[in-house]
Structure formats: structure tokens, C-alpha cells
Scaffold this motif. Structure first.
Motif, PDB file in Angstrom:
ATOM      1  N   ILE A  11       0.855  -1.183   0.000  1.00 22.82           N
ATOM      2  CA  ILE A  11       0.000   0.000   0.000  1.00 22.82           C
ATOM      3  C   ILE A  11       0.895   1.238   0.000  1.00 22.82           C
ATOM      4  CG2 ILE A  11      -1.832   1.298   1.152  1.00 22.82           C
ATOM      5  CD1 ILE A  11      -2.722  -1.412   0.002  1.00 22.82           C
ATOM      6  N   ALA A  12       0.858   1.973  -1.091  1.00 24.80           N
ATOM      7  CA  ALA A  12       1.633   3.203  -1.235  1.00 24.80           C
ATOM      8  C   ALA A  12       0.700   4.384  -0.963  1.00 24.80           C
ATOM      9  CB  ALA A  12       2.263   3.271  -2.621  1.00 24.80           C
ATOM     10  N   SER A  13       0.775   5.408  -1.785  1.00 24.20           N
ATOM     11  CA  SER A  13      -0.084   6.584  -1.618  1.00 24.20           C
ATOM     12  C   SER A  13       0.061   7.465  -2.843  1.00 24.20           C
ATOM     13  CB  SER A  13       0.318   7.383  -0.371  1.00 24.20           C
ATOM     14  OG  SER A  13      -0.354   8.634  -0.333  1.00 24.20           O
ATOM     15  N   ILE A  14      -0.976   8.227  -3.129  1.00 25.94           N
ATOM     16  CA  ILE A  14      -0.868   9.229  -4.183  1.00 25.94           C
ATOM     17  C   ILE A  14       0.252  10.217  -3.860  1.00 25.94           C
ATOM     18  CG2 ILE A  14      -2.549  10.841  -3.210  1.00 25.94           C
ATOM     19  CD1 ILE A  14      -2.119   9.868  -6.908  1.00 25.94           C
ATOM     20  N   ALA A  15       0.529  10.396  -2.565  1.00 27.78           N
ATOM     21  CA  ALA A  15       1.621  11.282  -2.157  1.00 27.78           C
ATOM     22  C   ALA A  15       2.967  10.773  -2.663  1.00 27.78           C
ATOM     23  CB  ALA A  15       1.657  11.415  -0.638  1.00 27.78           C
ATOM     24  N   GLY A  16       3.072   9.457  -2.861  1.00 30.28           N
ATOM     25  CA  GLY A  16       4.300   8.888  -3.389  1.00 30.28           C
ATOM     26  C   GLY A  16       4.483   9.154  -4.863  1.00 30.28           C
ATOM     27  N   LYS A  17       3.401   9.447  -5.560  1.00 35.51           N
ATOM     28  CA  LYS A  17       3.479   9.808  -6.976  1.00 35.51           C
ATOM     29  C   LYS A  17       3.693  11.312  -7.150  1.00 35.51           C
ATOM     30  CE  LYS A  17       0.676   6.369  -9.451  1.00 35.51           C
ATOM     31  NZ  LYS A  17      -0.459   6.214 -10.391  1.00 35.51           N
ATOM     32  N   GLU A  18       2.934  12.097  -6.409  1.00 39.33           N
ATOM     33  CA  GLU A  18       2.888  13.544  -6.655  1.00 39.33           C
ATOM     34  C   GLU A  18       3.615  14.371  -5.602  1.00 39.33           C
ATOM     35  OE1 GLU A  18      -1.075  14.907  -7.262  1.00 39.33           O
ATOM     36  OE2 GLU A  18      -1.275  13.877  -9.176  1.00 39.33           O
ATOM     37  N   GLY A  19       3.743  13.815  -4.386  1.00 40.68           N
ATOM     38  CA  GLY A  19       4.294  14.605  -3.293  1.00 40.68           C
ATOM     39  C   GLY A  19       3.249  15.541  -2.725  1.00 40.68           C
ATOM     40  N   ASN A  20       3.037  15.474  -1.427  1.00 43.06           N
ATOM     41  CA  ASN A  20       2.137  16.395  -0.742  1.00 43.06           C
ATOM     42  C   ASN A  20       2.963  17.419   0.020  1.00 43.06           C
ATOM     43  OD1 ASN A  20      -0.320  15.315  -1.544  1.00 43.06           O
ATOM     44  ND2 ASN A  20      -0.512  13.985   0.236  1.00 43.06           N
ATOM     45  N   ALA A  32       1.526  -2.277  -6.318  1.00 45.44           N
ATOM     46  CA  ALA A  32       1.252  -1.288  -5.272  1.00 45.44           C
ATOM     47  C   ALA A  32      -0.134  -0.688  -5.496  1.00 45.44           C
ATOM     48  CB  ALA A  32       2.310  -0.186  -5.272  1.00 45.44           C
ATOM     49  N   LEU A  33      -0.664  -0.099  -4.463  1.00 46.23           N
ATOM     50  CA  LEU A  33      -1.941   0.613  -4.525  1.00 46.23           C
ATOM     51  C   LEU A  33      -1.716   2.003  -3.968  1.00 46.23           C
ATOM     52  CD1 LEU A  33      -5.025   0.622  -4.982  1.00 46.23           C
ATOM     53  CD2 LEU A  33      -5.287  -0.357  -2.692  1.00 46.23           C
ATOM     54  N   ALA A  34      -2.108   3.007  -4.739  1.00 47.23           N
ATOM     55  CA  ALA A  34      -1.872   4.398  -4.341  1.00 47.23           C
ATOM     56  C   ALA A  34      -3.198   5.104  -4.098  1.00 47.23           C
ATOM     57  CB  ALA A  34      -1.068   5.134  -5.412  1.00 47.23           C
ATOM     58  N   PRO A  35      -3.693   5.072  -2.848  1.00 46.41           N
ATOM     59  CA  PRO A  35      -4.936   5.783  -2.539  1.00 46.41           C
ATOM     60  C   PRO A  35      -4.684   7.287  -2.383  1.00 46.41           C
ATOM     61  CG  PRO A  35      -4.454   4.032  -0.937  1.00 46.41           C
ATOM     62  CD  PRO A  35      -3.207   4.305  -1.695  1.00 46.41           C
ATOM     63  N   THR A  79       2.194  -6.699 -13.131  1.00 40.51           N
ATOM     64  CA  THR A  79       3.153  -6.724 -12.035  1.00 40.51           C
ATOM     65  C   THR A  79       4.054  -5.496 -12.125  1.00 40.51           C
ATOM     66  OG1 THR A  79       4.667  -8.161 -10.783  1.00 40.51           O
ATOM     67  CG2 THR A  79       4.985  -8.068 -13.172  1.00 40.51           C
ATOM     68  N   GLY A  80       4.579  -5.068 -10.991  1.00 43.06           N
ATOM     69  CA  GLY A  80       5.411  -3.874 -10.957  1.00 43.06           C
ATOM     70  C   GLY A  80       4.617  -2.604 -11.177  1.00 43.06           C
ATOM     71  N   PHE A  81       3.305  -2.671 -11.009  1.00 44.18           N
ATOM     72  CA  PHE A  81       2.407  -1.558 -11.353  1.00 44.18           C
ATOM     73  C   PHE A  81       1.828  -0.929 -10.090  1.00 44.18           C
ATOM     74  CE2 PHE A  81      -1.843   0.011 -12.807  1.00 44.18           C
ATOM     75  CZ  PHE A  81      -1.367   0.996 -13.661  1.00 44.18           C
ATOM     76  N   THR A  82       1.559   0.356 -10.159  1.00 49.63           N
ATOM     77  CA  THR A  82       0.900   1.075  -9.068  1.00 49.63           C
ATOM     78  C   THR A  82      -0.517   1.424  -9.475  1.00 49.63           C
ATOM     79  OG1 THR A  82       3.004   1.974  -8.290  1.00 49.63           O
ATOM     80  CG2 THR A  82       1.001   3.066  -7.532  1.00 49.63           C
ATOM     81  N   PHE A  83      -1.482   0.769  -8.854  1.00 47.75           N
ATOM     82  CA  PHE A  83      -2.891   1.004  -9.158  1.00 47.75           C
ATOM     83  C   PHE A  83      -3.351   2.302  -8.501  1.00 47.75           C
ATOM     84  CE2 PHE A  83      -2.430  -3.427 -10.022  1.00 47.75           C
ATOM     85  CZ  PHE A  83      -3.432  -3.782 -10.919  1.00 47.75           C
ATOM     86  N   ASP A  84      -4.105   3.083  -9.234  1.00 46.18           N
ATOM     87  CA  ASP A  84      -4.630   4.361  -8.765  1.00 46.18           C
ATOM     88  C   ASP A  84      -5.939   4.157  -8.014  1.00 46.18           C
ATOM     89  OD1 ASP A  84      -5.254   7.071  -8.485  1.00 46.18           O
ATOM     90  OD2 ASP A  84      -6.201   7.156 -10.469  1.00 46.18           O
ATOM     91  N   LEU A  85      -6.081   4.831  -6.891  1.00 43.77           N
ATOM     92  CA  LEU A  85      -7.353   4.878  -6.147  1.00 43.77           C
ATOM     93  C   LEU A  85      -7.500   6.301  -5.640  1.00 43.77           C
ATOM     94  CD1 LEU A  85      -9.696   2.982  -5.128  1.00 43.77           C
ATOM     95  CD2 LEU A  85      -8.462   2.916  -2.958  1.00 43.77           C
TER      96      LEU A  85
END
Length: 247
Positions: free
Chosen positions: A139-148, A181-184, A234-240
């Protein structure tokens, strides 16, 4: 529908939030689930200790040796590990600029959010390799993609989780093991409730749907990611993220 009948899952951070929702979802669909959390009382309160299909384990997830011991305990109890879902996480101090971040806080967030996921994956991968099958979800986070802004430690640690997911997905792509990964975006959990309201508002305002995600939405997507049906991603980050991330 018993999607996971006969399978064994390990869920970290299972006493609350997304981890709790995913654990209940997997149990409802037939899995045997080892429930890992620092909050032992919370685990037993949610799941009890007597059911044949649950194994609550209190653990400091940042202790590599203890993590390795626990994975062997799960195999001894259930016979195998098919699924690992890493949900444990903390935000650390938020709503502060980078120059105000303490090194101690940064290190603590990285230990909980990144190193624990590394430790658990390191421990289960040999088990999954021997089975020629496995599903790992970080479980990742949208913050890991964009930075908060105001969340350096959290954002950087989740970016590291995403980077690890890409590496592991490639490394085990031919073994029957998928790593995703999952990026909520913002999902109302105890972790989010503990943050300053200004920080939560900042994050929610970025979501085109203008609402938080739900725990059911997170659990439903997670269940698909770790299911046998998800065999070619695999190796993918799903968007939520309610439309916040479109890449």
C-alpha cells in the motif's frame, strides 16, 4: 463467492484502517489470514483468537528478525503463504516545511512505511518462490506519486515503496509471483483522522471527485490485485485517487 478458498494471506496493519478492511474482505472470500499489528489488543478485539482461519500476531514490524520469525510461524500454522498485503503506515509530522522536518521523524516514517515492507517481502519471497506462486501488494499513496506539500517524510517513504514495487515486479516476473502497489488518495482512516484538518483539506481539494475514498473501495481493489485473476500485471501502481492521478 470464495475467491481465496484454500489460500493464506498475511496482512500488516490489520487492526485498523485499510488493513482491517482488506483483512475482513479476504476472510469473507475464504482466505486464512495472519493478522499483524503492533496493536495486539485491537487485533483480538476485531478478530478474537479462536477462529481456525485467523492468526492474530502482535509485532513490531520494524524488527527484521521478528518479521522473519513470524513468517515462519505463519507457514508452520497454515502450511503456506500465498498473499502478502503491506498496509502498516504512519504519516509522521505533517503540515510542516521540509527544513522543519526532524531527521528522527524522517527515519521513523521510513522504518515503518518502507523498511517494514522490505522486511516482509524479503521474508515471504523465498516461500512464494518454492510454491511458484504469490501475490504481494504494497500500500503506497498518491503522495508517493505527486508529493504532498507539508508531508516530506510520508511522501518520500511512499515514493520509495513505489520504486521497490517496480523493481520487485521485474525481478520475479517469470516466477508466478506478482508484486504491485496501490496508491490511494484520502481515505478516512484513523491515520487520516490524526492529521491536521488543514492538511486533509489540502489533499481532498486536489481530488476531482471532491470526496474521500471509502474503505470498501480500497478493499475491493486490493482483493482483485492479489487474486489469481490478476496474473499479467506486475510492478504496477494502481490508482485509487478519485481522478487525481491519471498516469
Amino acid at each position: 463467492m470464495q475467491e481465496f478458498s484454500g489460500q493464506v494471506a498475511v496482512v500488516t496493519g490489520a487492526a485498523s484502517g485499510i488493513g482491517l478492511a482488506i483483512a475482513h474482505k479476504l476472510l469473507a472470500e475464504g482466505a486464512n489470514v495472519a493478522l499483524l499489528d503492533f496493536n495486539t489488543e485491537g487485533l483480538t478485539g476485531e478478530f478474537g483468537q479462536g477462529a481456525d482461519n485467523v492468526l492474530p500476531i502482535g509485532i513490531d514490524i520494524t524488527d527484521e528478525n521478528r518479521v522473519s520469525e513470524v513468517m515462519q510461524q505463519v507457514v508452520a500454522h497454515f502450511g503456506r503463504i500465498d498473499i502478502l498485503v503491506n498496509c502498516v503506515g504512519i504519516t509522521g509530522a505533517t503540515n510542516i516545511k521540509s527544513h522543519e522536518v526532524s531527521s528522527e521523524n524522517l527515519q521513523k516514517v521510513f522504518m515503518v512505511n518502507f523498511m517494514s515492507s522490505f522486511f516482509t517481502a524479503k521474508a515471504v519471497l523465498p516461500i512464494m518462490l518454492a510454491q511458484h506462486y504469490g501475490r504481494i501488494l504494497h500500500i503506497a499513496s498518491i503522495a508517493g506519486k505527486e508529493g504532498n506539500a507539508g508531508m516530506l517524510a510520508y511522501s518520500a517513504s511512499k515514493a520509495a515503496v513505489i520504486g521497490m514495487t517496480k523493481v520487485q515486479g521485474k525481478e520475479y516476473a517469470e516466477t508466478g509471483i506478482t508484486v504491485n502497489a496501490l496508491a490511494p488518495a484520502v481515505i478516512r482512516t484513523p491515520l487520516v483522522d490524526a492529521m491536521p484538518e488543514a492538511q486533509v483539506t489540502y489533499m481532498t481539494d486536489k481530488i476531482p471527485m471532491k470526496r474521500c475514498g471509502t474503505l470498501d473501495e480500497a478493499a475491493n481493489l486490493a482483493a482483485y490485485i492479489v487474486s489469481p485473476k490478476n496474473s499479467f500485471t506486475t510492478g504496477f501502481t494502481f490508482d485509487l485517487s478519485g481522478g487525481r492521478a491519471t498516469y
